[in-house]
Design an enzyme around this catalytic site. Structure first.
Site, short mmCIF file in Angstrom:
data_model
loop_
_atom_site.label_atom_id
_atom_site.label_comp_id
_atom_site.label_asym_id
_atom_site.label_seq_id
_atom_site.Cartn_x
_atom_site.Cartn_y
_atom_site.Cartn_z
N LYS A 132 0.26 -1.61 0.09
CA LYS A 132 0.05 0.07 0.35
C LYS A 132 0.66 1.33 0.61
CE LYS A 132 -3.98 1.99 2.88
NZ LYS A 132 -4.79 1.57 3.53
N LEU A 181 -6.17 8.61 3.30
CA LEU A 181 -7.34 6.91 3.77
C LEU A 181 -7.82 6.48 4.53
CD1 LEU A 181 -3.52 6.15 5.57
CD2 LEU A 181 -4.04 5.43 3.25
N SER A 216 -9.85 1.95 1.99
CA SER A 216 -8.50 2.40 2.21
C SER A 216 -7.55 2.15 1.14
CB SER A 216 -8.10 3.25 2.95
OG SER A 216 -7.30 3.28 3.67
N ILE A 237 -7.94 0.69 9.77
CA ILE A 237 -8.29 1.57 11.10
C ILE A 237 -9.83 1.02 11.08
CG2 ILE A 237 -8.76 3.68 10.14
CD1 ILE A 237 -7.22 5.02 12.37
N GLY A 238 -10.55 0.66 10.29
CA GLY A 238 -11.96 0.66 10.68
C GLY A 238 -12.46 -0.23 9.38
N GLY A 239 -11.94 -0.94 8.72
CA GLY A 239 -11.87 -1.75 7.71
C GLY A 239 -11.27 -1.65 6.80
N SER A 240 -10.39 -1.07 6.78
CA SER A 240 -9.49 -0.25 5.00
C SER A 240 -8.33 -1.66 4.85
CB SER A 240 -8.27 0.56 4.93
OG SER A 240 -9.36 1.74 5.71
#
Length: 573
Positions: A132, A181, A216, A237-240
């Protein structure tokens, strides 16, 4: 000062110039807009020879075996994947940094080591690995979707990059992400499932280019799905990791905080350590996920990153010593989160997993979620506490607008503008207010632990539920700009549970028909119901999340293998 649009255009032009002419698709091979599925074009375009197709269609285990014996050279393997990655990029716009000569020189060096010593350079000897964009590689840019960071070259590798290269990997491409992001608007409305920035543009889903690849880590999702890389690394961080893995139909692991070293990467919201971002792998096989994690942990990353957890790889945990040694497991299925009911394909995927597990001799019960809305709000509030200051400080350097609050005449399509010109990012809050959010998060974690432990009364195994099976989103990949929530992934970040995405099937418009309206939980639930049309979601991958507990990566991978094996014994409806 050069305008931000000019900087972005120049960077994109530089990227295009790095694509070799002999790897460029013919115009006839580039489908018209109406032809949405581009996933098979690498097989048919003629740019890859028979051996290169064989190489790129191999999984990580086979690649490493043939690389270790010298049957396939690292140079040939890296070349094959680079060509396929470039093809994937021309179809989905998944790459950022392209550095062909550097990667091929590294591959040749590894071949020389094997020829001279008869030994591999490490457990990933000769294997191409994609990263990434935010993961630093010395001498390369990590603009992270910010125009103002174009031209910032890394002085050193991230810790993870060093570990991968010391293990023998060939870092060969970096992949696309959204600006910042992540995108936060209003109070808790979070758009983390999109992949657009002003520098490189948007990444599309290879199975249906009218749909998002997710974010992201959307570039990684699309690249791995196109088999342009055998193993990639994203962040979550929340589903990326999980959202692009789910939307693109790959395996993807979100480890717990600190299991994989993060030091040396660039990032948004730095200093927000209550719910930190984590790095994790993408692959087209669970063997690739396991190989990555074991390699990284065996390198003792805690000696290189002070925030890395000092926890060695555990074969006992991988052999499910705490889960009945893998016999007669009890899984709990979360059919919905009490906020938004998933679309029919997602429900079908859950039903397929349930049947497969029951047929394999395991037990399946229902999971009753608790306070998911509170966890979703808590995480959104923590992110938004200083987001306005963070994003503004970076974009102001060149006058680049933050994408969610762009005006209607911006270059981003209107469909990607959140609430058009009325969008705002929540103002920063005081330290005391932020502490209350952190306290709330701690209480929610304590309550959920007790909820899980209480399931011992229902499992019949003498222990609590072994793992939860849940949707990764209330839908499969959606049209660009329409991924309006990350709630099905965000809750596990709050709880810091190790979570794995597993592919199940694909949307079939003849099977996944719209259901009759249900009693809606709220307006968001009704909106989600209303957008479903199986024709619009054609060919989108269907996946599930397997959720374990904190720092249970080895067990999660092992239980993922059990679910994956069970699914492969079930005929797809």
């Amino acid at each position: 000062m050069t305008g931000w649009r000019t900087i972005a255009a120049n960077k994109k032009a530089q990227q295009r110039a790095l694509i070799p002419k002999e790897w460029t698709l013919k115009q006839a091979d580039i489908p018209q807009k109406a032809e949405t599925d581009v996933s098979r074009i690498p097989e048919t375009c003629g740019l890859l020879n028979e051996r290169e197709l064989q190489i790129t269609n191999s999984d990580v285990t086979e690649l490493l075996q043939k690389l270790a014996t010298g049957e396939w050279s690292s140079l040939s393997v890296t070349t094959a994947f680079y060509k396929r990655a470039i093809i994937a990029h021309q179809l989905t716009n998944c790459l950022t940094e392209i550095f062909i000569e550097r990667a091929l020189a590294r591959a040749s060096e590894l071949d020389t080591i094997l020829q001279r010593t008869g030994a591999v350079a490490g457990p990933l000897h000769g294997l191409p690995v994609s990263l990434k964009d935010q993961i630093s590689v010395k001498g390369l840019e990590s603009c992270m979707g910010y125009v103002s960071w174009v031209g910032n070259f890394a002085d050193s590798n991230s810790v993870l990059t060093d570990i991968l290269e010391n293990a023998g990997a060939v870092i060969f491409v970096k992949t696309n992400i959204p600006q910042t992001l992540m995108v936060i608007s209003h109070i808790i409305h979070v758009r983390i499932g999109r992949n657009y920035n002003h520098v490189f543009g948007r990444t599309s889903n290879p199975y249906n280019r009218s749909l998002t690849s997710g974010g992201s880590s959307g570039g990684e999702g699309a690249l791995i799905a196109m088999r342009g890389s055998p193993l990639g690394v994203g962040s979550d961080i929340g589903g990326s990791i999980r959202i692009p893995a789910a939307f693109c139909g790959t395996y993807g692991l979100r480890p717990s905080y600190g299991r994989v070293p993060y030091a040396g990467c660039v990032n948004s919201l730095e200093g927000q350590d209550s719910v930190p971002s984590v790095l994790g792998p993408f692959s087209n096989s669970l063997a690739g996920i396991k190989t990555f994690l074991k390699t990284v942990i065996d390198a003792q990353p805690w000696l290189k990153d002070p925030l890395a957890v000092r926890k060695r790889w555990s074969d006992d945990e991988y052999n499910l010593a705490d889960h009945g040694n893998g016999e007669n497991l009890c899984f709990a299925i979360m059919w919905d989160d009490g906020i938004i009911v998933p679309h029919p394909p997602i429900i079908r995927g859950l039903e397929m997993v349930k049947k497969a597990l029951l047929d394999a001799g395991h037990k399946v019960i229902d999971w009753k979620p608790s306070k998911h809305a509170e966890m979703h709000k808590c995480l959104g509030d923590i992110w938004a506490a200083g987001a306005a200051d963070d994003y503004s400080a970076v974009t102001a350097l060149v006058g680049e607008p933050v994408i969610p609050s762009m005006s209607l005449e911006s270059e981003i399509p209107v469909v990607d503008i959140i609430d058009n010109v009325d969008t705002v990012i929540t103002p920063s809050v005081s330290a005391y207010q932020l502490w209350q959010m952190h306290k709330k998060k701690r209480i929610l974690r304590e309550e959920y632990l007790q909820l899980w432990e209480n399931t011992v009364r229902m499992t019949g195994t003498g222990r609590a539920v072994d793992a939860i099976i849940a949707p990764a989103a209330p839908y499969t990949a959606v049209p660009h700009g329409q991924n309006k929530t990350g709630q099905y992934t965000m809750v596990w970040n709050v709880l810091d549970y190790s979570t794995l995405v597993i592919p199940v099937s694909k949307v079939d418009s003849s099977i996944d028909l719209a259901k009759a309206p249900h009693v809606f939980y709220n307006e968001d639930d009704k909106t989600n119901y209303d957008i479903y049309n199986p024709v619009h979601f054609a060919n989108a991958p269907i996946t599930v999340q397997l959720v374990g507990r904190t720092l249970e990566e080895e067990a999660v991978i092992a239980m993922g293998e059990i679910v994956d094996t069970a699914l492969k014994g079930v005929k797809v409806a």
